[in-house]
Scaffold this motif. Structure first.
Motif, short mmCIF file in Angstrom:
data_model
loop_
_atom_site.label_atom_id
_atom_site.label_comp_id
_atom_site.label_asym_id
_atom_site.label_seq_id
_atom_site.Cartn_x
_atom_site.Cartn_y
_atom_site.Cartn_z
N GLU A 23 34.58 50.03 87.73
CA GLU A 23 35.22 48.72 87.55
C GLU A 23 35.10 47.87 88.82
O GLU A 23 34.83 46.68 88.76
N GLN A 24 35.27 48.50 89.96
CA GLN A 24 35.20 47.78 91.24
C GLN A 24 33.78 47.38 91.62
O GLN A 24 33.59 46.42 92.36
N SER A 25 32.79 48.10 91.13
CA SER A 25 31.41 47.85 91.57
C SER A 25 30.52 47.15 90.55
O SER A 25 29.48 46.60 90.91
N LYS A 26 30.92 47.11 89.29
CA LYS A 26 30.02 46.64 88.23
C LYS A 26 29.52 45.21 88.45
O LYS A 26 28.33 44.93 88.26
N GLU A 27 30.37 44.30 88.84
CA GLU A 27 29.92 42.92 89.02
C GLU A 27 29.01 42.78 90.23
O GLU A 27 28.10 41.95 90.24
N HIS A 28 29.24 43.58 91.25
CA HIS A 28 28.36 43.57 92.43
C HIS A 28 26.97 44.10 92.06
O HIS A 28 25.96 43.58 92.53
N ILE A 29 26.94 45.13 91.23
CA ILE A 29 25.65 45.67 90.77
C ILE A 29 24.93 44.63 89.92
O ILE A 29 23.75 44.35 90.13
N ARG A 30 25.66 44.02 89.00
CA ARG A 30 25.05 42.99 88.14
C ARG A 30 24.52 41.81 88.95
O ARG A 30 23.58 41.15 88.52
#
Length: 97
Positions: A23-30
């Motif tokens: 949850e904490q990393s998904k938008e950064h990966i995207r």
């Protein structure tokens, strides 16, 4: 387009920890250059087994992500939660019907 799958099996008591990390990393990966899709899937019969499914414009884009501080940080937190060795593979679409 490169399609990447990573199957991960977690200790049952660590699943919530993994979900928090994702949850904490998904938008950064995207937001990584070349990432066009990222989703998390869960096995319907074994809820401790997850698979990420991502699309990258090129292998170079995927490798840049894998060499990034974001990946190193996320992976170091995730790998300690594994109950089994992860399985990762990259594919390309050959035929769409």
């Amino acid at each position: 387009m490169l399609i990447r799958y990573v199957k991960m099996t977690f200790h049952k008591e660590k699943v919530s920890d993994f979900l928090e990390i994702f949850e904490q990393s998904k938008e950064h990966i995207r937001a990584m250059e070349g990432c066009r899709h990222l989703e998390l899937m869960r096995d319907i019969n074994q809820p401790e087994i997850f698979m990420t499914h991502s699309h990258w414009l090129s292998e170079n884009d995927l490798n840049n992500y894998r060499e990034s501080e974001l990946f190193r940080d996320t992976w170091s937190k995730t790998k300690v939660l594994f109950a089994d060795k992860p399985l990762a593979f990259s594919v390309e679409s050959v035929l769409v019907v």
